[in-house]
Design an enzyme around this catalytic site. Sequence first.
Site: not given
Length: 293
Positions: A119, A52, A96
Site C-alpha cells: 500500500d 482485491k 484495509q
Amino acid sequence: MVLLDGKKISNDIKDEITEEVKKMKANGEKVPHLAAVIVGNDGASLTYVGSKVRACERVGFESTMVRMSNTTSEVELLDKIHELNDNDDIDGFIIQLPLPKQIDTQRVLMAVNPDKDVDGFHPTNFGKMALDMSTFIPATPFGILELLERYGVETRGKHTVVIGRSHIVGRPMSILMGRKGFPGNSTVTLTHSQTKNINQITSQADIIISALGVPGFLKAEMVKDDVVIIDVGITRVPDETKTKGYYITGDVDFENVSKKASYITPVPGGVGPMTIAMLLKNTLLARENKFRK
Ligand code: GUN
C-alpha cells in the site's frame, strides 16, 4: 472530451500482469501472494477487499484474506502483522482502512515490514516517494499516474489542484504531481477543509484531482474550459430503487463538468478499478524484490 477509461486500462494492466505470472510459473518460480487484513464489518471495506481477492485470482496470484472482529485489540492486530512479516510465503500485505476506534492506525502501519508494504503507507516508503527514490507508491495515486501516462495527458508546467489532504490520496498525489518526470512537473496547490475561496483556486486549475467524498461538490462554474478532471470520490448514496440499495457517485457534477473538460474520469469505472490493478502491480514488484537493498 476524452473519457479516462479506468476499467479498460485496469484490464490491460491485469492482462500484462497475467502474462508475467505465466512466465514465473513456466520458470518454476513461486507466484506472488497478497494478503489483506480486514478488521470489523464495514460494508464498503468488505466489498473492496473482496474485489482485491478476486483480482488476485484473475491474474494468477495467491491471496489470503484475514478477517478479524470489530473488537480486535491493537496488540492482537500487531501480532497478526508480525506473523505476516515473518511468513516468507506472503510477498505483500495490506491492512484495509479505516480501522476501529480502539486501534491507532499510524502505529499499526508502522509495524508493517516496508518490503511487504504494497500500500506504500509505511513512513519509510512514503519518505522514499517524497525523495524521488523508487519504492511502492500508494495504489490510488499510482493508478492516477498510470491513467495520465497511458492517455498521454500533459502535466508539465500545468497547475494541478488537489482537493483533500488524506494520507491515502490527496497528500501523496500532491507530492507526486510536483516530482520531476512524467507524469509530474506540475505546479501543485493542495486544498482542504480550511482552504478559503476554493472556487477561485479551482477555476485556475489545468488539472483537478478531487478526493473529498462529497457527491457533486465540483460544479461546472468552478472549472475552466479544457480542464482535466480526476474524480477519486466514491460515495454510496442510499437508493431503494437499486438492487444493492445504493448507487455510487463521485465528487464531480459529471453531467455539466464533462461539457467543459478535455479529459475526465467517470465514477464508477475511472479511478476505482485502477486502484486494484496497481495494488496487484505493487505485489508483483514485491515478489520481484524490486525495492530491497
Ligand atoms: N481504504 C480506502 N482506500 C484504501 C487503500 O488504498 N488501502 C487500504 N489498505 N485501505 C483503504
